[in-house]
Write a protein that holds these residues in place. Structure first.
Motif, PDB file in Angstrom:
ATOM      1  N   ASP A   1       1.321   4.060  -2.912  1.00  6.85           N
ATOM      2  CA  ASP A   1       1.093   5.483  -2.632  1.00  6.85           C
ATOM      3  C   ASP A   1       2.173   6.317  -3.318  1.00  6.85           C
ATOM      4  O   ASP A   1       1.925   7.429  -3.787  1.00  6.85           O
ATOM      5  CB  ASP A   1       1.187   5.755  -1.123  1.00  6.85           C
TER       6      ASP A   1
ATOM      7  N   ARG B   1       0.839  -1.193   0.000  1.00  2.00           N
ATOM      8  CA  ARG B   1       0.000   0.000   0.000  1.00  2.00           C
ATOM      9  C   ARG B   1       0.884   1.256   0.000  1.00  2.00           C
ATOM     10  O   ARG B   1       0.706   2.167  -0.808  1.00  2.00           O
ATOM     11  CB  ARG B   1      -0.911  -0.012   1.233  1.00  2.00           C
ATOM     12  N   HIS B   2       1.877   1.263   0.903  1.00  2.00           N
ATOM     13  CA  HIS B   2       2.762   2.421   0.967  1.00  2.00           C
ATOM     14  C   HIS B   2       3.497   2.618  -0.345  1.00  2.00           C
ATOM     15  O   HIS B   2       3.646   3.735  -0.833  1.00  2.00           O
ATOM     16  CB  HIS B   2       3.779   2.253   2.096  1.00  2.00           C
TER      17      HIS B   2
END
Ligand SMILES: Nc1ncnc2c1ncn2[C@@H]1O[C@H](COP(=O)(O)OP(=O)(O)OP(=O)(O)O)[C@@H](O)[C@H]1O
Ligand SMILES: Nc1ncnc2c1ncn2[C@@H]1O[C@H](COP(=O)(O)OP(=O)(O)OP(=O)(O)O)[C@@H](O)[C@H]1O
Ligand SMILES: [Mg+2]
Ligand SMILES: [Mg+2]
Lengths: 332, 313, 263, 332, 263
Positions: free
Chosen positions: E138, E134-135
């Motif tokens: 991003d 997820r990071h």
């Protein structure tokens, strides 16, 4: 030789500070200090320690392991390890002893050279072309060569009388300062290897291959050839060690030098060479060899038994290395 | 090798007599017993004993180094259990040239007169005793022999091995030898070796062992395979553990040697030399004795009760 | 599109897979004589893999590389080097424990003249040191001494050592994979100057960079790499920076001509 | 669990191709294939090889070295090496045997545990806090511990009869498939260590410390604590090995297991773990241990002589590793 | 000059010598709450050494470091981390053989809930993997799977892993040493966005960068480092890019105020 450009960092800390760290940062300060300390302690402990005769003894006792340890250093600099080197030297002595009658002194030396180099080349080929771990390769050749020595010797030992083969046992020197030619061979092997490692392209490549193999490959160094040469050189040095061994003990014995591998690795590590490759020097190894020799001799002179000698040697070796670490850490 | 001569003669009159002892290794219980006996004898006679050893069986370099360092140290005499070879002869010669009396213990040098005197066992003879007992116990059965050897090339190992075959009346390489493994005289290795050998030769009936630890390992494997009845096993050494094992029936017989006796005789000889300059000489057999509770007729043996009184370690 | 300029180095339909990752996926490549060709693309687009194939550091699974129109197979970087291709790799190819001079001259050490050099093969260390320092100070990279071990240098100084090495020795093609990534403003400027000097010497340069101003400053043509293959070759005089970035990310479609390898 | 973002490289090579490389790229394919090959060859060579009894024997013969090799793997993963591990286990057996009469079975086990852990902690402290090379540290403790065992045992051996101490020698199993509890211990030690290395933070830190010590330090991993824990764990495992050893041979002998260090390192390296740290697994080590055990057993069963067995083992081990390298190189 | 804003992290008269090289030579440093402070300077100026001292990666020979006005002594990076300082180092601090998720969570692994986690201390690998992915996404850094070993990533992807780690876990101060050096245009842009987001969360950021446009894009103040010490602190709204570069190389003298640490 060195240019300080105007943009570089100001290099002017107070002199007194710099002088000290400069000394302590030299890689060999620790081992050297440990060696000197040991010599001082034993000189006080026994009046016989510093006699020319006794010092010559220590030199003679260091010949075989010392010579083999040079080869071990070079192999370890390439991030390798050679567990077969002692076995190769032993086979060398047996080949010399068994062929000298039919082939003559020179012939025996040549045959032994061919055999030792061939085994080195096998190690080298497996390590370089097949990229096998040196530990396994040389463990394999160690087992095979040791067994071959036994079979070839028929489990017997062979006294050697040929003057050429025992040549390095001869004395030389001035006055009370006498020693054997074998000690001279030891010194010459160190000088030659020091020169090769520091002053020739091949030596630089040894450091490069051990220090960063990917980078070495990218810069176009022939890694395979370098490794192969290193193991072949190991064979040559093992043959010299075998010859010197017959000078010291004129008898070829398939059971001799069983701990040579561990002994050489110990000398190399005490001398500050990294087992991970790329860092170290043969000078350190010489000091490492002498530390072990001085301990063994000095402890006997002051009357310490073998069992306690072992313990003491283990502890003192750890101390020698610890000393080195602490000296260097203070400057980090 | 070696060079120069040293002033090794002991100048101080007040100091104790210094005696050097060099064994093959310092871990083998046999040599440990020898060392302990020598220490005790030296203490009794007011002498200092420095005990050194090679790192492994066959460590000529280690023994030469020990001789050199002892001479440099200034000992009066050196007791040595020499390695297989003639390799240490020149170092011994230099020691003797420097005025040190050198005595071989346990194993003779080759030639025997390289040292001043020898106090030793005849290992070959010990092997013959072991072989004769096994043969006698097997009786008319054709031997199917498994051999737990020591280290390839060790002199003692060869003497015992060959003596055993002689006692059995078997030629080397005969088909009656069903299997041989090296054990380095180590119990663990011996057990593994015997386990594997019994897989190959399930009907073996005789076992030679280089020493008592090897016999103990062998027994472990034999009893696990349930073949204790089928197999006759003997050994050599005469340690107390070994004799216990004979008594317990784990080993059929063992041949006892007398390390303590050699050590005492050796130390005494050096001390005497220091006192009045008399050098010992010649070969002095300290003997080997077959120990078993199942004697074979025509073969001299003592029982384990006697063995437990005279054992070492 | 045919073009009349000489092609020095070209590659067709290169493929390189790492297990299930396809790093080069049918890539085309073309470098012309005397030009600075910038190669740009997202992280992981396969730029480094492409130039590794061109410089012998990796052997592609399939595809063809040609130099001067002749098919070549580079099995090692040495093969490429023998043809005069010099490369600055992104994973810095320096030996930490060796000093600066040894690193710069690694693999082509200079020996002393006379007996010491020819017979005893002694290295001419003073010469190698002064040469290295000269090259480094040309790039305005300040280091104290050429005898300093490379592991004690700052990130930028190390990068400088790698750049010096390739620039000094390239004979036919010079490849630089993000040479200015760790360099300061001044030092990057010097590297841009260096690239221009090399072009003036007539050598073509392949420059991988994420720095668009730099790319537009020196590049004659821009090779846009995307998803493991060449997406377009564009002319920096025709396309704006914003357009090129859009091409790189796939937000903009290249023209037919650009897709085919440009004019 | 895995997300493919739209920007990543297209992952669609033809299936057939991918499947094959996937298999060959697994780190353990080589050793495993070598093991299977050896088993097949020996099954053909001797009808007794594949019997339940013989397989159980191989398992039993692998217990002690196998357990110690787990500890060696973990140490080597941290870029270390443990030359003292065999000596620690031997001292463990002697301590158990000598204290069991006065302290009872449980007491003897506890005392042995304390002793083994203490030595491990000494190794760990020297390696972590003083940053001494593990090779030298453990060589030192090896010498010291071996000598201590000799002195403590008075160079005698001690038969052990305590049912608790020899517990792992007991049989268990179904029908013809019987083996000793020691083999069960071996399996459990492997499972636990596998879990710890793969599924806990401590295990990840072992890989980190060995793989890139600077990075580990920068990310705030307690390197010293990790190293200390590893060597303490080595002590614990050595004690378990000692206990299992008494199950196999109910006799404590200061001269036993002298080649254990080399044997464990060999098993680790055959199993594909890098001596430079950070890469490898205990599963590989188990396969490595079994390869050596199968070779020793199988060669005896087909009637190969001792010296030739050594040669054959050396060559076959090299072949096993070569096989691995070649399989992996084909996919690079 | 006195100022009224809260100082979070400061250092006075720091010195660090390596043998005869003085990497930090009496440096001053001051980071205020909620600001983005850029640190710029030539290669080898001592920027990395300075932030290593601030983050516990090296122990200075002398000088003082204060956090929230209180003197601190960081002996290890862990000491700094306990105080909430997270750092992306220039020499990428990744473990090559471990996978992406393990690298991101190294040193603060997440354990499973319940018995497996508390008693058997089992890691929650699925959670760590999905969080890492997820990071990374991003930051628009495309990687195939969080189980990929970091050594198989491209230079930029690796850099992304290091950035993600510090950004995700910093509590008080985030330090980034050339975080965009290996990143592509898009990815660098995302990191700049990330830095702004962090500032919005109220955390101060120390950014070392050679990329002047980036520096001017996000920095509130610029710390100019030269010859191992702070030469000036300037306001990017007052000084132009050209002036700052001139200050950095010593071509321009700072004002008294700038020399003293700015306004
Ligand atoms: N040895 C390897 N094993 C597996 N995958 C690899 C390996 N080397 C590269 N890759 C993968 O190949 C792809 C392309 O990598 P490459 O280094 O060529 O990218 P790049 O365009 O140079 O990126 P960057 O700008 O970040 O340097 C990446 O997804 C990377 O993960
Ligand atoms: N371990 C070390 N040993 C010796 N010198 C060192 C060491 N680490 C750094 N130096 C020296 O200290 C100086 C400052 O290095 P530092 O890495 O802090 O520079 P920097 O400003 O970060 O440069 P860059 O922008 O190139 O990363 C350099 O001259 C470098 O050579
Ligand atoms: Mg790249
Ligand atoms: Mg820096």
């Amino acid at each position: 030789m060195t240019t300080t450009t105007t943009d570089s960092i100001s290099p002017a800390p107070p002199r007194s500070h710099r002088d000290w760290t400069w000394v302590a940062r030299q890689p060999l300060v620790g081992p050297l200090a440990a060696l000197i300390l040991a010599v001082i302690v034993f000189s006080i402990g026994s009046p016989r320690f510093l006699t020319p005769y006794n010092l010559s003894l220590i030199g003679q006792q260091s010949i075989v392991i010392g010579i083999l340890a040079v080869a071990q250093t070079i192999v370890i600099l390439t991030a390798g390890i050679d567990l077969s080197i002692g076995a190769i030297a032993v086979l060398g002595t047996i080949v010399m002893a068994k062929t000298v009658e039919s082939a003559g002194g020179v012939g025996a030396l040549l045959i032994a050279l061919v055999v030792c180099v061939a085994i080195g080349a096998v190690n080298g080929s497996l390590v370089s072309f097949l990229r096998l771990p040196p530990f396994i390769v040389t463990l394999g050749t160690f087992t095979a060569v040791a067994a071959a020595s036994q079979l070839y010797a028929g489990s017997a030992t062979y006294p050697v009388t040929s003057p050429l083969l025992t040549f390095f046992g001869q004395d030389f020197g001035v006055g009370a300062w006498r020693t054997t030619l074998g000690v001279g061979v030891l010194v010459i092997v160190y000088i030659v290897c020091f020169y090769v490692l520091r002053q020739t392209a091949g030596g630089q490549h040894v450091y490069a291959v051990g220090g960063n193999p990917t980078a070495a490959r990218f810069t176009g160094i022939k890694i395979n050839r370098t490794l192969l040469m290193v193991y072949i050189m190991t064979g040559v040095i093992a043959m010299i060690a075998a010859w010197a061994a017959l000078g010291r003990i004129p008898n070829a014995d398939p059971n001799a030098y069983q701990t040579a591998n561990l002994d050489t690795i110990t000398a190399v590590v005490i001398g500050g060479t990294s087992l991970f490759g790329g860092r170290g020097s043969v000078v350190g190894t010489l000091i490492g060899t002498l530390i072990v020799g001085v301990l063994r001799n000095g402890l006997t002179l002051i009357g310490v038994d073998n069992l306690y000698q072992n313990i003491a040697t283990g502890v003192l070796v750890i101390l020698a290395v610890a000393f080195d670490q602490i000296a260097r850490r203070r400057t980090q | 090798g070696g060079s120069g001569t040293s002033g090794s003669t002991n100048s101080g009159g007040t100091a104790n007599v210094k005696v050097g002892l060099i064994t093959k290794t310092d871990t083998n219980p046999y040599f440990v017993k020898l060392r302990e006996a020598a220490k005790a004898e030296a203490a009794k006679k007011g002498a200092d004993l420095i005990a050194l050893a090679g790192k492994f069986d066959g460590d000529n370099e280690g023994q030469v180094t020990a001789i050199e360092n002892l001479v440099s140290q200034g000992v009066k005499g050196i007791l040595i259990t020499p390695n297989s070879s003639t390799g240490i002869l020149s170092a011994i010669k230099q020691a003797r040239d420097a005025g040190v009396v050198v005595i071989a213990l346990d194993t003779a040098t080759d030639p025997a007169n390289a040292v001043d005197a020898t106090f030793a066992t005849d290992n070959k003879q010990a092997g013959v005793f072991q072989g004769k007992w096994v043969k006698g116990t097997l009786g008319s059965k054709t031997p199917k022999l498994l051999m737990l050897d020591g280290t390839p090339g060790g002199t003692v190992d060869d003497f015992r091995h060959n003596g055993f075959l002689e006692g059995m009346g078997i030629a080397a390489g005969s088909s009656e030898i069903a299997g041989m493994e090296n054990t380095n005289g180590d119990q663990t290795k011996a057990q593994t070796a015997m386990e594997n050998l019994l897989q190959r030769v399930p009907d073996a009936n005789a076992v030679y062992t280089i020493n008592e630890p090897a016999a103990a390992g062998g027994f472990q494997a034999i009893s696990a395979a349930g073949k204790t009845k089928q197999i006759t096993m003997a050994s050599i050494d005469g340690s107390c553990t070994g004799v216990q094992n004979v008594k317990a029936g784990k080993i059929g017989a063992t041949v006892m040697q007398f390390p303590a006796k050699m050590a005492q005789l050796g130390v005494d000889a050096v001390v005497k030399f220091a006192q009045d300059g008399t050098k010992p000489s010649g070969f002095n057999d300290t003997g080997a004795q077959l120990i078993t509770d199942q004697p074979v007729t025509g073969l001299d043996s003592k029982d384990t009760a006697w063995g437990l009184q005279n054992c070492w370690g | 599109m045919t073009n009349l300029e000489t092609v020095v180095l070209e590659a067709h339909n290169l493929v390189k897979r790492y297990g299930s990752v396809t790093a080069i996926n049918g890539a085309e490549f073309e470098l012309r004589a005397g030009e600075v060709l910038a190669v740009i693309g997202d992280n992981g687009a396969g730029k480094s893999s492409l130039i590794k194939a061109l410089s012998g550091a990796l052997v592609p699974d399939s595809g063809e590389i040609k130099m001067d129109g002749e098919t070549v197979r580079f099995k090692t970087t040495l093969d490429a080097r023998h043809r005069g291709i010099e490369t600055v790799y992104q994973d810095l190819a320096v030996i930490p424990a060796l000093d600066i001079a040894s690193n710069v001259f690694l693999g082509r050490e200079v020996r002393k003249k006379g007996f010491m050099g020819t017979v005893l093969r002694q290295l001419d260390k003073p010469h190698m040191r002064s040469e290295s320092m000269r090259h480094l100070s040309d790039l305005k990279i300040g280091v104290k001494s050429a005898t300093q071990a490379v592991e004690t240098l700052s990130g930028g100084q190390r990068q400088g050592v790698a750049v010096v090495r390739s620039a000094a020795f390239g004979k036919r093609v010079i490849i630089m994979d993000e040479p200015t990534a760790a360099l300061g403003v001044k030092e990057s400027g010097m590297v841009m100057d260096l690239i221009r000097q090399i072009r003036e010497r007539g050598l073509p340069v392949i420059l991988i960079s994420h720095d668009m101003p730099h790319v537009f400053e020196v590049a004659d043509r821009i090779h846009v790499h995307r998803l493991g293959k060449r997406a377009a070759v564009v002319d920096p005089k025709v396309r704006s920076m914003a357009e090129v970035v859009a091409l790189m990310t796939g937000a903009l479609e290249p023209t037919e001509e650009e897709r085919g390898g440009g004019a």
